[in-house]
Design a protein around this motif. Structure first.
Motif, PDB file in Angstrom:
ATOM      1  N   TYR A  32       3.808  16.357 -31.479  1.00 23.72           N
ATOM      2  CA  TYR A  32       4.277  17.514 -32.225  1.00 23.72           C
ATOM      3  C   TYR A  32       3.231  18.040 -33.203  1.00 23.72           C
ATOM      4  N   ASP A  33       2.238  17.248 -33.523  1.00 26.43           N
ATOM      5  CA  ASP A  33       1.214  17.659 -34.471  1.00 26.43           C
ATOM      6  C   ASP A  33      -0.104  17.005 -34.057  1.00 26.43           C
ATOM      7  N   THR A  34      -0.993  17.780 -33.463  1.00 26.57           N
ATOM      8  CA  THR A  34      -2.256  17.219 -32.963  1.00 26.57           C
ATOM      9  C   THR A  34      -3.234  16.884 -34.079  1.00 26.57           C
ATOM     10  N   ASP A  35      -2.923  17.236 -35.315  1.00 24.48           N
ATOM     11  CA  ASP A  35      -3.737  16.790 -36.438  1.00 24.48           C
ATOM     12  C   ASP A  35      -3.296  15.425 -36.939  1.00 24.48           C
ATOM     13  N   ARG A  36      -2.138  14.972 -36.471  1.00 26.86           N
ATOM     14  CA  ARG A  36      -1.612  13.690 -36.902  1.00 26.86           C
ATOM     15  C   ARG A  36      -1.633  12.634 -35.796  1.00 26.86           C
ATOM     16  N   ARG A  37      -1.453  13.068 -34.522  1.00 22.33           N
ATOM     17  CA  ARG A  37      -1.451  12.084 -33.433  1.00 22.33           C
ATOM     18  C   ARG A  37      -1.797  12.757 -32.123  1.00 22.33           C
ATOM     19  N   VAL A  38      -2.688  12.127 -31.373  1.00 23.24           N
ATOM     20  CA  VAL A  38      -3.085  12.616 -30.058  1.00 23.24           C
ATOM     21  C   VAL A  38      -3.229  11.429 -29.121  1.00 23.24           C
ATOM     22  N   GLY A  39      -3.241  11.704 -27.824  1.00 27.03           N
ATOM     23  CA  GLY A  39      -3.399  10.636 -26.854  1.00 27.03           C
ATOM     24  C   GLY A  39      -3.747  11.181 -25.491  1.00 27.03           C
ATOM     25  N   CYS A  40      -4.181  10.301 -24.609  1.00 22.66           N
ATOM     26  CA  CYS A  40      -4.519  10.691 -23.248  1.00 22.66           C
ATOM     27  C   CYS A  40      -4.420   9.461 -22.358  1.00 22.66           C
ATOM     28  N   SER A  41      -4.100   9.686 -21.079  1.00 26.09           N
ATOM     29  CA  SER A  41      -3.999   8.577 -20.132  1.00 26.09           C
ATOM     30  C   SER A  41      -4.617   8.973 -18.799  1.00 26.09           C
ATOM     31  N   LEU A  65      -5.560   3.582 -17.807  1.00 23.27           N
ATOM     32  CA  LEU A  65      -6.218   3.619 -19.108  1.00 23.27           C
ATOM     33  C   LEU A  65      -5.428   4.546 -20.021  1.00 23.27           C
ATOM     34  N   ARG A  66      -5.208   4.112 -21.256  1.00 24.48           N
ATOM     35  CA  ARG A  66      -4.494   4.929 -22.226  1.00 24.48           C
ATOM     36  C   ARG A  66      -5.175   4.848 -23.582  1.00 24.48           C
ATOM     37  N   ILE A  67      -5.287   5.992 -24.268  1.00 21.22           N
ATOM     38  CA  ILE A  67      -5.847   6.061 -25.616  1.00 21.22           C
ATOM     39  C   ILE A  67      -4.826   6.723 -26.533  1.00 21.22           C
ATOM     40  N   ASP A  68      -4.589   6.120 -27.676  1.00 22.26           N
ATOM     41  CA  ASP A  68      -3.698   6.692 -28.686  1.00 22.26           C
ATOM     42  C   ASP A  68      -4.449   6.736 -30.011  1.00 22.26           C
ATOM     43  N   VAL A  69      -4.447   7.898 -30.669  1.00 26.27           N
ATOM     44  CA  VAL A  69      -5.154   8.080 -31.939  1.00 26.27           C
ATOM     45  C   VAL A  69      -4.157   8.618 -32.960  1.00 26.27           C
ATOM     46  N   GLU A  70      -3.986   7.894 -34.046  1.00 31.69           N
ATOM     47  CA  GLU A  70      -3.025   8.278 -35.083  1.00 31.69           C
ATOM     48  C   GLU A  70      -3.724   8.414 -36.437  1.00 31.69           C
ATOM     49  N   ARG A  71      -3.521   9.551 -37.090  1.00 32.40           N
ATOM     50  CA  ARG A  71      -4.046   9.771 -38.443  1.00 32.40           C
ATOM     51  C   ARG A  71      -2.897   9.561 -39.427  1.00 32.40           C
ATOM     52  N   VAL A  72      -3.052   8.593 -40.299  1.00 28.65           N
ATOM     53  CA  VAL A  72      -1.991   8.215 -41.232  1.00 28.65           C
ATOM     54  C   VAL A  72      -2.168   8.958 -42.551  1.00 28.65           C
ATOM     55  N   VAL A  73      -1.087   9.516 -43.045  1.00 29.20           N
ATOM     56  CA  VAL A  73      -1.091  10.222 -44.329  1.00 29.20           C
ATOM     57  C   VAL A  73      -0.042   9.597 -45.236  1.00 29.20           C
ATOM     58  N   SER A  74      -0.410   9.295 -46.453  1.00 29.25           N
ATOM     59  CA  SER A  74       0.536   8.771 -47.434  1.00 29.25           C
ATOM     60  C   SER A  74       0.978   9.917 -48.341  1.00 29.25           C
ATOM     61  N   TYR A  75       2.284  10.082 -48.467  1.00 25.69           N
ATOM     62  CA  TYR A  75       2.808  11.110 -49.354  1.00 25.69           C
ATOM     63  C   TYR A  75       3.225  10.536 -50.695  1.00 25.69           C
ATOM     64  N   ASP A  76       2.888   9.265 -50.890  1.00 23.07           N
ATOM     65  CA  ASP A  76       3.114   8.627 -52.189  1.00 23.07           C
ATOM     66  C   ASP A  76       1.856   8.824 -53.025  1.00 23.07           C
ATOM     67  N   PRO A  77       1.936   9.499 -54.174  1.00 19.59           N
ATOM     68  CA  PRO A  77       0.735   9.758 -54.976  1.00 19.59           C
ATOM     69  C   PRO A  77       0.044   8.502 -55.482  1.00 19.59           C
ATOM     70  N   GLU A  78       0.739   7.365 -55.441  1.00 20.00           N
ATOM     71  CA  GLU A  78       0.147   6.120 -55.932  1.00 20.00           C
ATOM     72  C   GLU A  78      -0.416   5.260 -54.811  1.00 20.00           C
ATOM     73  N   VAL A  79      -0.258   5.693 -53.571  1.00 18.16           N
ATOM     74  CA  VAL A  79      -0.757   4.923 -52.414  1.00 18.16           C
ATOM     75  C   VAL A  79      -1.722   5.799 -51.634  1.00 18.16           C
ATOM     76  N   SER A  80      -2.941   5.329 -51.427  1.00 15.84           N
ATOM     77  CA  SER A  80      -3.948   6.103 -50.706  1.00 15.84           C
ATOM     78  C   SER A  80      -3.631   6.142 -49.216  1.00 15.84           C
ATOM     79  N   ASP A  81      -4.219   7.106 -48.525  1.00 13.84           N
ATOM     80  CA  ASP A  81      -4.052   7.192 -47.071  1.00 13.84           C
ATOM     81  C   ASP A  81      -4.597   5.938 -46.390  1.00 13.84           C
ATOM     82  N   ASP A  82      -5.735   5.436 -46.890  1.00 15.56           N
ATOM     83  CA  ASP A  82      -6.332   4.234 -46.304  1.00 15.56           C
ATOM     84  C   ASP A  82      -5.399   3.027 -46.442  1.00 15.56           C
ATOM     85  N   ASP A  83      -4.790   2.883 -47.617  1.00 10.09           N
ATOM     86  CA  ASP A  83      -3.887   1.751 -47.823  1.00 10.09           C
ATOM     87  C   ASP A  83      -2.659   1.859 -46.933  1.00 10.09           C
TER      88      ASP A  83
END
Length: 283
Positions: free
Chosen positions: A92-101, A113-131
């Motif tokens: 639903y959002d190619t900036d957040r998750r994409v894949g191919c098989s 063969l399958r590839i899944d790529v997920e970009r994680v975003v934290s909406y908590d101001p006290e928690v970083s995206d990396d964490d």
């Protein structure tokens, strides 16, 4: 005169406010991932390094696909192109998750063969995206149930002691004789049937954490039999780089039920692809 001075001061204040609004209107950056309360000078956790994702179906080189999908080379050119093009995952959002098989069948085995790529975003101001991404990655690793790393101290005791706790006698080289102190062990079934247990991976190829791949990575290896069909092996490599998590899944199913997929070969190919994908994030 006092009234004139007051009006001039008010006008100057309005000019300053208008100038500030004009300067902010030129920002073209995306605000979709902005954390609640995030503003200049605030204590909000830092955003992740990545704001977009690359298109995965075009991220794998044709030479790599030929190696991973050997059955495609036997197909007519038009069908080859279809196989190598891959099938994009529906998201639903190619900036957040994409894949191919990709999938290709050959007389001796089929490969998927399958590839899944997920970009994680934290909406908590006290928690970083990396964490937040590390939390998601940790759940994936826990679900894989990797075996705990062996303690070298325990292995040393096992090599130098018999089950009763007494020192092992020197080995005479005959079958069933305990190994000499300090001797290296053998595979679990080599002293009985001479064949490896098909439900286990070879020593050194067990599911495990990987070094030098992104910020964290692990490999899983599962051999599965469904009913009377041939056994298929699934090798998964999962790695995290900043706020992005990538999963590479490589499956081989031999045509004959008596054949076992080569764990070492599948692991090497899956890891090589994962490292190539990781390098794309540095481009």
């Amino acid at each position: 005169m006092q009234r004139k001075a007051y009006v001039s001061g008010t006008a100057a204040l309005l000019v300053a406010l208008l100038a500030g609004c004009t300067a902010g209107s030129g920002d073209t950056g995306s605000t979709a991932d902005t954390k609640p309360g995030d503003s200049a000078g605030s204590d909000a956790a830092a955003p992740g390094r990545y704001r977009t994702l690359y298109e995965p179906c075009g991220a794998v080189q044709r030479s790599t696909l030929r190696d991973l999908l050997p059955g495609a080379a036997e197909l007519p050119e038009e069908q080859q192109e279809k196989v190598y093009k891959g099938t994009a995952a529906v998201t639903y959002d190619t900036d957040r998750r994409v894949g191919c098989s990709w999938k290709a069948d050959a007389p001796d085995a089929s490969h998927h063969l399958r590839i899944d790529v997920e970009r994680v975003v934290s909406y908590d101001p006290e928690v970083s995206d990396d964490d937040r991404a590390q939390e998601v990655y940790a759940r994936k690793q826990d679900a894989a149930q990797l075996p705990a790393p062996a303690d070298p101290r325990d292995e040393k005791v096992q090599e130098t002691r018999t089950p009763s706790g007494t020192p092992s006698p020197p080995s005479s080289g005959t079958a069933g004789t305990p190994a000499a102190p300090g001797a290296t062990g053998t595979t679990g079934t080599s002293d009985t049937t001479g064949t490896a247990n098909p439900t286990e991976t070879t020593e050194g190829l067990e599911p495990r954490e990987l070094d030098g791949l992104g910020d964290a990575a692990f490999l899983d290896d599962a051999l599965t039999r469904a009913g009377s069909t041939a056994q298929h092996r699934t090798v998964s490599v999962v790695f995290r780089t900043s706020n992005v998590i990538v999963t590479v899944e490589y499956i081989e199913q031999p045509a004959l039920a008596t054949e076992l997929p080569d764990s070492k070969e599948l692991q090497e190919k899956a890891q090589a692809l994962a490292r190539n994908l990781a390098e794309r994030f540095n481009e």
